[in-house]
Design a protein around this motif. Structure first.
Motif, mmCIF file in Angstrom:
data_model
loop_
_atom_site.group_PDB
_atom_site.id
_atom_site.type_symbol
_atom_site.label_atom_id
_atom_site.label_comp_id
_atom_site.label_asym_id
_atom_site.label_seq_id
_atom_site.Cartn_x
_atom_site.Cartn_y
_atom_site.Cartn_z
ATOM 1 N N PHE A 292 0.987 -0.971 0.205
ATOM 2 C CA PHE A 292 -0.138 -0.190 0.190
ATOM 3 C C PHE A 292 0.602 1.565 -0.028
ATOM 4 C CE2 PHE A 292 -4.654 -1.374 1.222
ATOM 5 C CZ PHE A 292 -4.356 -2.516 0.658
ATOM 6 N N SER A 293 1.982 1.457 0.649
ATOM 7 C CA SER A 293 3.211 2.575 0.845
ATOM 8 C C SER A 293 3.294 2.625 -0.881
ATOM 9 C CB SER A 293 4.145 2.292 2.121
ATOM 10 O OG SER A 293 5.163 2.843 2.375
ATOM 11 N N ARG A 294 4.565 1.192 -1.662
ATOM 12 C CA ARG A 294 4.522 0.951 -2.680
ATOM 13 C C ARG A 294 3.497 1.464 -3.410
ATOM 14 N NH1 ARG A 294 6.366 1.727 -6.730
ATOM 15 N NH2 ARG A 294 8.146 0.083 -8.059
ATOM 16 N N PHE A 295 2.599 2.055 -3.767
ATOM 17 C CA PHE A 295 2.004 2.582 -4.526
ATOM 18 C C PHE A 295 0.687 3.255 -4.035
ATOM 19 C CE2 PHE A 295 2.564 -2.167 -6.208
ATOM 20 C CZ PHE A 295 2.290 -1.782 -6.829
ATOM 21 N N GLY A 296 1.209 3.572 -2.970
ATOM 22 C CA GLY A 296 0.316 5.313 -2.884
ATOM 23 C C GLY A 296 -1.362 4.840 -2.418
ATOM 24 N N ILE A 297 -1.957 3.221 -1.984
ATOM 25 C CA ILE A 297 -2.950 2.864 -1.767
ATOM 26 C C ILE A 297 -3.292 3.623 -0.108
ATOM 27 C CG2 ILE A 297 -4.650 1.323 -1.819
ATOM 28 C CD1 ILE A 297 -2.507 -0.203 -3.574
ATOM 29 N N ASP A 298 -2.455 3.600 0.482
ATOM 30 C CA ASP A 298 -2.660 3.838 1.896
ATOM 31 C C ASP A 298 -2.919 5.190 2.188
ATOM 32 O OD1 ASP A 298 -0.216 5.428 0.723
ATOM 33 O OD2 ASP A 298 1.349 4.724 2.968
ATOM 34 N N ARG A 299 -2.802 6.196 1.388
ATOM 35 C CA ARG A 299 -4.647 7.234 1.227
ATOM 36 C C ARG A 299 -6.277 6.794 1.586
ATOM 37 N NH1 ARG A 299 -1.683 11.009 -2.614
ATOM 38 N NH2 ARG A 299 -1.285 9.385 -3.320
ATOM 39 N N LYS B 211 -6.777 1.608 -9.055
ATOM 40 C CA LYS B 211 -7.721 0.986 -9.458
ATOM 41 C C LYS B 211 -6.100 -0.510 -9.345
ATOM 42 C CE LYS B 211 -12.453 2.352 -9.875
ATOM 43 N NZ LYS B 211 -13.182 1.975 -11.183
ATOM 44 N N GLN B 212 -6.285 -0.200 -10.817
ATOM 45 C CA GLN B 212 -5.186 -1.002 -11.077
ATOM 46 C C GLN B 212 -4.082 -1.232 -10.111
ATOM 47 O OE1 GLN B 212 -4.782 -3.045 -13.687
ATOM 48 N NE2 GLN B 212 -3.153 -2.904 -14.959
ATOM 49 N N LYS B 213 -3.839 -0.350 -9.271
ATOM 50 C CA LYS B 213 -2.541 -0.555 -8.734
ATOM 51 C C LYS B 213 -2.884 -1.246 -7.663
ATOM 52 C CE LYS B 213 -0.399 3.932 -8.947
ATOM 53 N NZ LYS B 213 0.107 5.204 -8.462
ATOM 54 N N LEU B 214 -4.626 -1.284 -7.204
ATOM 55 C CA LEU B 214 -5.352 -1.849 -6.069
ATOM 56 C C LEU B 214 -4.687 -3.213 -6.755
ATOM 57 C CD1 LEU B 214 -6.415 -2.524 -3.324
ATOM 58 C CD2 LEU B 214 -8.375 -2.249 -4.425
ATOM 59 N N SER B 215 -5.725 -3.835 -7.575
ATOM 60 C CA SER B 215 -5.201 -4.867 -8.803
ATOM 61 C C SER B 215 -3.786 -5.437 -8.069
ATOM 62 C CB SER B 215 -6.037 -5.141 -9.746
ATOM 63 O OG SER B 215 -7.496 -4.542 -9.595
ATOM 64 N N LEU B 216 -3.101 -5.067 -8.365
ATOM 65 C CA LEU B 216 -1.479 -5.198 -8.786
ATOM 66 C C LEU B 216 -1.921 -6.309 -6.833
ATOM 67 C CD1 LEU B 216 1.492 -6.194 -9.698
ATOM 68 C CD2 LEU B 216 1.650 -3.514 -9.502
ATOM 69 N N ALA B 217 -1.862 -5.306 -6.229
ATOM 70 C CA ALA B 217 -1.413 -5.539 -4.735
ATOM 71 C C ALA B 217 -2.872 -6.757 -4.003
ATOM 72 C CB ALA B 217 -1.828 -4.410 -3.813
ATOM 73 N N VAL B 218 -3.433 -6.608 -4.774
ATOM 74 C CA VAL B 218 -3.933 -7.766 -4.132
ATOM 75 C C VAL B 218 -3.436 -9.126 -4.772
ATOM 76 C CG1 VAL B 218 -6.208 -6.595 -3.184
ATOM 77 C CG2 VAL B 218 -6.089 -8.257 -5.347
#
Length: 258
Positions: free
Chosen positions: A134-141, A155-162
């Motif tokens: 989450f920190s790497r892709f700025g999802i934490d915010r 959404k793409q970054k979240l898809s990658l994270a999960v």
């Protein structure tokens, strides 16, 4: 470099509906999507599948990910067969496709925990993994923001994270930068190189020549479901641009000049 994935003679055919026959302008009822495809991917490399739309790239990745069964052939991941041991294969791979649709009313926090639980990731490991990704892709915010309210890039970054929640050995990407703005696309491609640096095996399909030249150690060119050439980028190019070499190969197969 250790060979991690071996693909042996994969085949897949589909029965076409009348509507599909009209769309493809054919009277043939059966489409051969993948035709006796064989290649291997090594540990710590980025391996590309390059070909036009409809070449069979996505079907190949779906078979490798155990989403669909091949009609013939097999693939072995570190000694594990996609046919005989699909559950064990799923535990070792992450698969990201543009067709992965995240439910609009869930949050990134919920989805990451859900996918982690599917892979039986221990709570303390899950927490550390989530924080890092989450920190790497700025999802934490946006961790508690519903998916419906996220941008396409997020959404793409979240898809990658999960997809990476369980820290897989092999990461499979189908057109990883499709529809992304240049900033998000760069963050994704940079991360693919980081994964390679961690010793992960990355397999990606694309029709974007510059992406293959930037990222891939080796590339397999697939046309009409068949493997045409497979080698290092430099050997496939033969002193020319990858785009020029690809269209030369394509014309040779089609028996025509574009």
């Amino acid at each position: 470099m250790r060979e991690l994935l071996t693909v042996n003679g994969l085949c897949k055919t589909f029965v076409l509906s009348k509507k599909q026959q009209r769309l493809e302008k054919t009277k043939t009822k059966v489409k051969v999507a993948v035709d006796n495809l064989s290649f291997s991917a090594n540990e710590g490399e980025i391996f590309g599948l390059l070909g036009p739309n409809g070449a069979g790239k996505t079907t190949t990745l779906r078979m490798l990910s155990t989403l669909i069964k091949p009609d013939g052939g097999d693939a072995v991941l570190d000694g594990i067969s996609i046919l005989r041991q699909p559950e064990q294969v799923r535990a070792r791979i992450g698969f990201l496709t543009s067709e992965l649709k995240l439910e609009d009313f869930f949050t990134p926090n919920y989805l990451f925990d859900f996918f982690s639980n599917l892979h039986h990731v221990a709570p303390q490991v899950r927490a550390a993994r989530k924080q890092a990704l989450f920190s790497r892709f700025g999802i934490d915010r946006f961790a508690e923001v519903k998916v419906a309210e996220l941008s396409t890039g997020m959404k793409q970054k979240l898809s990658l994270a999960v997809s990476l929640a369980h820290d897989p050995d092999v990461i499979i990407f189908d057109e990883p930068t499709n529809g992304l703005d240049v900033i998000t696309a760069k963050s994704v491609t940079d991360f693919l190189l980081e994964l390679k640096g961690q010793g992960k095996t990355v397999i990606l399909s694309t029709h974007i020549f510059s992406l293959v030249e930037k990222l891939c150690d080796r590339v397999a060119v697939i046309i009409d479901g068949k493997l045409v050439v497979c080698d290092t980028i430099d050997k496939v190019r033969g002193g020319r641009s990858l785009e020029d070499r690809f269209f030369e190969i394509y014309c040779e197969m089609a028996g025509a000049v574009l």
